[in-house]
Design a protein around this motif. Structure first.
Motif, PDB file in Angstrom:
ATOM      1  N   ILE A   5       3.291   3.904  -5.984  1.00 58.35           N
ATOM      2  CA  ILE A   5       2.719   3.761  -4.636  1.00 58.35           C
ATOM      3  C   ILE A   5       3.750   3.943  -3.528  1.00 58.35           C
ATOM      4  O   ILE A   5       3.406   3.844  -2.356  1.00 58.35           O
ATOM      5  N   LEU A   8       2.829   6.353  -0.609  1.00 52.48           N
ATOM      6  CA  LEU A   8       1.509   6.217   0.010  1.00 52.48           C
ATOM      7  C   LEU A   8       1.573   5.415   1.298  1.00 52.48           C
ATOM      8  O   LEU A   8       2.436   4.559   1.456  1.00 52.48           O
ATOM      9  N   ASP A   9       0.629   5.670   2.192  1.00 49.21           N
ATOM     10  CA  ASP A   9       0.576   4.913   3.434  1.00 49.21           C
ATOM     11  C   ASP A   9       0.029   3.505   3.144  1.00 49.21           C
ATOM     12  O   ASP A   9      -0.562   3.240   2.100  1.00 49.21           O
ATOM     13  N   LEU A  11      -2.467   1.702   4.318  1.00 39.50           N
ATOM     14  CA  LEU A  11      -3.908   1.547   4.122  1.00 39.50           C
ATOM     15  C   LEU A  11      -4.336   1.940   2.712  1.00 39.50           C
ATOM     16  O   LEU A  11      -5.165   1.279   2.087  1.00 39.50           O
ATOM     17  N   THR A  12      -3.769   3.001   2.201  1.00 45.00           N
ATOM     18  CA  THR A  12      -4.088   3.442   0.846  1.00 45.00           C
ATOM     19  C   THR A  12      -3.578   2.434  -0.185  1.00 45.00           C
ATOM     20  O   THR A  12      -4.273   2.110  -1.145  1.00 45.00           O
ATOM     21  N   ASP A  14      -3.165  -0.772   0.310  1.00 50.03           N
ATOM     22  CA  ASP A  14      -4.067  -1.924   0.402  1.00 50.03           C
ATOM     23  C   ASP A  14      -5.346  -1.682  -0.385  1.00 50.03           C
ATOM     24  O   ASP A  14      -5.819  -2.562  -1.113  1.00 50.03           O
ATOM     25  N   GLU A  15      -5.901  -0.514  -0.269  1.00 49.78           N
ATOM     26  CA  GLU A  15      -7.130  -0.185  -0.986  1.00 49.78           C
ATOM     27  C   GLU A  15      -6.905  -0.213  -2.507  1.00 49.78           C
ATOM     28  O   GLU A  15      -7.736  -0.720  -3.260  1.00 49.78           O
ATOM     29  N   ILE A  16      -5.782   0.316  -2.934  1.00 52.79           N
ATOM     30  CA  ILE A  16      -5.457   0.310  -4.365  1.00 52.79           C
ATOM     31  C   ILE A  16      -5.351  -1.117  -4.877  1.00 52.79           C
ATOM     32  O   ILE A  16      -5.929  -1.474  -5.905  1.00 52.79           O
TER      33      ILE A  16
END
Length: 59
Positions: A5, A8-9, A11-12, A14-16
């Motif tokens: 990760i 990754l930004d 927000l991405t 957090d979603e993961i």
């Protein structure tokens, strides 16, 4: 979890984590990471140095 990760930004990431932890609810999960910025997803953080617990936070 750091390496997959790292590019990754936020927000991405957090979603993961939200999906990952939802899938593992009602289970004890050990995650080893250098990135503590996602501590909002965890109940407890244990910091080790040379195999010894030097700090423990419960949320």
């Amino acid at each position: 979890m750091d390496e997959p990760i790292s590019q990754l930004d936020e927000l991405t990431v957090d979603e993961i984590f939200e999906n990952f932890l939802d899938f593992l609810k009602d289970k004890t999960v050990l995650i080893i990471t250098h990135r503590v910025s996602n501590k909002k997803f965890f109940d407890r953080i244990i910091e080790l140095k040379d195999g010894t617990i030097i700090k423990e936070e419960k949320f």
